[in-house]
Design an enzyme around this catalytic site. Structure first.
Site, short mmCIF file in Angstrom:
data_model
loop_
_atom_site.label_atom_id
_atom_site.label_comp_id
_atom_site.label_asym_id
_atom_site.label_seq_id
_atom_site.Cartn_x
_atom_site.Cartn_y
_atom_site.Cartn_z
N LEU A 65 0.85 -1.19 -0.08
CA LEU A 65 -0.09 -0.08 0.03
C LEU A 65 0.94 1.34 0.01
CD1 LEU A 65 -2.61 -1.43 2.82
CD2 LEU A 65 -2.98 -1.13 0.12
N PRO A 66 0.14 2.24 -0.16
CA PRO A 66 1.10 3.59 -0.39
C PRO A 66 1.97 3.86 0.73
CG PRO A 66 -1.09 4.08 -1.49
CD PRO A 66 -1.17 2.80 -0.65
N THR A 96 6.19 0.72 1.98
CA THR A 96 7.33 1.62 2.63
C THR A 96 6.52 2.59 3.59
OG1 THR A 96 8.98 1.47 0.80
CG2 THR A 96 9.37 2.92 2.05
N LYS A 171 15.35 0.50 4.78
CA LYS A 171 14.86 0.97 3.49
C LYS A 171 14.85 2.48 3.35
CE LYS A 171 12.01 1.53 0.04
NZ LYS A 171 12.48 1.07 -1.58
N LYS A 246 7.56 11.19 0.12
CA LYS A 246 7.06 10.56 1.40
C LYS A 246 8.34 9.77 2.10
CE LYS A 246 5.87 6.10 1.31
NZ LYS A 246 5.28 4.91 1.02
P1 NAD Z 1 0.86 2.45 -6.31
O1 NAD Z 1 0.22 3.99 -5.86
O2 NAD Z 1 1.10 2.36 -7.65
O3 NAD Z 1 -0.09 1.33 -5.64
C1 NAD Z 1 -0.84 1.51 -4.43
C2 NAD Z 1 -1.98 0.47 -4.50
O4 NAD Z 1 -2.72 0.46 -3.29
C3 NAD Z 1 -2.98 1.29 -5.51
O5 NAD Z 1 -3.41 0.41 -6.38
C4 NAD Z 1 -4.20 1.48 -4.66
O6 NAD Z 1 -5.42 1.46 -5.18
C5 NAD Z 1 -4.15 0.50 -3.45
N1 NAD Z 1 -4.70 0.64 -2.20
C6 NAD Z 1 -4.61 2.00 -1.55
N2 NAD Z 1 -5.56 1.82 -0.53
C7 NAD Z 1 -6.09 0.59 -0.65
C8 NAD Z 1 -6.83 -0.24 0.41
N3 NAD Z 1 -7.33 0.40 1.65
N4 NAD Z 1 -7.23 -1.52 0.06
C9 NAD Z 1 -6.66 -1.88 -1.11
N5 NAD Z 1 -5.83 -1.46 -2.07
C10 NAD Z 1 -5.39 -0.15 -1.78
O7 NAD Z 1 2.21 2.64 -5.36
P2 NAD Z 1 3.39 1.49 -5.71
O8 NAD Z 1 4.36 2.01 -6.69
O9 NAD Z 1 2.68 0.20 -5.96
O10 NAD Z 1 4.00 1.61 -4.26
C11 NAD Z 1 3.58 0.60 -3.28
C12 NAD Z 1 4.50 0.78 -1.96
O11 NAD Z 1 5.67 0.26 -2.32
C13 NAD Z 1 4.61 2.32 -1.54
O12 NAD Z 1 4.93 2.20 -0.29
C14 NAD Z 1 5.96 2.79 -2.12
O13 NAD Z 1 6.68 3.52 -1.56
C15 NAD Z 1 6.66 1.41 -2.30
N6 NAD Z 1 7.59 1.16 -3.25
C16 NAD Z 1 7.50 1.73 -4.45
C17 NAD Z 1 8.33 1.33 -5.54
C18 NAD Z 1 8.28 1.75 -6.90
O14 NAD Z 1 9.21 1.90 -7.83
N7 NAD Z 1 7.00 1.96 -7.39
C19 NAD Z 1 9.66 0.82 -5.14
C20 NAD Z 1 9.99 0.44 -3.75
C21 NAD Z 1 8.96 0.56 -2.89
#
Ligand code: NAD
Length: 295
Positions: A65-66, A96, A171, A246
């Site tokens: 999740l975000p 994260t 992280k 964030k």
């Molecule tokens: P994203 O915004 O693409 O995905 C998050 C998903 O969570 C969305 O599809 C959203 O609809 C869903 N969501 C939100 N609240 C929800 C709920 N209550 N129930 C069900 N689904 C819900 O973000 P992301 O890029 O996939 O990143 C996710 C996590 O991974 C974050 O914490 C980010 O910091 C971390 N991260 C991302 C990357 C990257 O390159 N994108 C790399 C490492 C870590």
């Protein structure tokens, strides 16, 4: 085969869940976005209509999740999953998030007899797709051992950083450094361009010289220098500026709370914050390169 519930199918969670299906697990998924659910269904996932429904019968629950508030709402709040899950379930939060929320979920899970690890990832969307992520795990030795085989279906390097919350600490240190490397790489490349160099030639030189770093090797911020990078795709996909902001907020918060000196982190946070405020929050973080072009 393990029964796995996967909550949060965004840029990262979507491909991670698909890799679990490919590894032969039974994966039941939930996201708030219907298109994310359809994509998983097309790849062998079983769609549930709520997180609560997704975890019925699950031996392992994974969330991606975000931010901390979403994780707290999923596990800790009224009707939170920790009230529903049977003893012995393994919960893996790969989002994260702030250390305090990870530790709070860990403590409440322990009270309920549920195994918990925080397991944030490094490696980006390409790593999520290829199943080559690094997982940085916090939790007891026993929880780490239970989580490892499941994580190996989505990643290549599985590190045990320490107790619950330790994965998030490692992280945030990594991402603060990543932001500094990306800003520094963009800055150096534009300096070369401003002085008449081809950014591809300069990149080829620096990647074999002492300026070599991950952003130059596989995530070049200049459009057209490397295929298959967000920079060569209008900075779409990848790791959003908002998410980097964030993470920098998490790092600076921890630094200030513990009196750590982070002058480079503060500079980088100021740069990425300004870039986000200029309407670039949903672009990949390598778009910080545009900041140097504009100014
Ligand atoms: P994203 O915004 O693409 O995905 C998050 C998903 O969570 C969305 O599809 C959203 O609809 C869903 N969501 C939100 N609240 C929800 C709920 N209550 N129930 C069900 N689904 C819900 O973000 P992301 O890029 O996939 O990143 C996710 C996590 O991974 C974050 O914490 C980010 O910091 C971390 N991260 C991302 C990357 C990257 O390159 N994108 C790399 C490492 C870590």
């Amino acid at each position: 085969m393990t029964n796995i519930a996967f909550i949060g199918l965004g840029n990262m969670g979507g491909p991670m869940a698909i890799n679990l299906v490919k590894a032969g697990h039974r994966v039941t998924v939930f996201d708030l976005v219907p298109e994310a659910l359809s994509a998983l269904e097309a790849n062998g996932g079983i769609v549930a209509d709520s997180a609560q429904a997704a975890v019925v019968g699950a031996e392992v629950v994974i969330s991606m999740l975000p931010a901390g508030k979403h994780v707290a709402a999923l596990y800790l709040h009224d009707e939170g999953l920790l009230q529903l899950l049977p003893k012995g379930t393994l919960v893996v939060d790969s989002s994260t998030i702030d250390v305090a929320t990870a530790q709070a979920v860990g403590a409440k899970a322990a009270q309920a007899g549920i195994d918990f690890v925080d397991a944030p990832v490094s490696g980006g969307v390409s790593g999520a797709q290829a199943g080559t992520l690094s997982f940085i795990v916090g939790g007891t030795e026993g929880s780490f051992k239970s989580a490892k085989p499941v994580l190996e279906a989505m990643g290549k390097n599985i590190f045990h950083a320490g107790e619950a919350g330790a994965g998030q600490i490692a992280k945030m240190c990594n991402n603060m450094l990543l932001s500094i490397l990306m800003a520094g790489t963009a800055e150096a490349l534009q300096l070369g361009v401003d002085n008449g160099l081809d950014p591809k030639v300069l990149s080829d030189i620096m990647v074999k010289s002492s300026g070599r770093n991950w952003t130059l090797e596989i995530y070049n911020p200049v459009p057209g220098v490397m295929p298959n990078t967000p920079a060569s795709n209008d900075y779409q996909g990848g790791f959003m500026v908002d998410l980097m902001n964030k993470d920098l907020g998490l790092a600076l918060g921890a630094a200030h709370a513990g009196d750590s000196m982070v002058p480079m982190g503060e500079q980088s946070a100021a740069l990425f914050a300004a870039h986000g405020e200029q309407g670039n929050g949903r672009l990949d973080f390598s778009s910080i390169y545009q900041h140097y072009q504009k100014n």
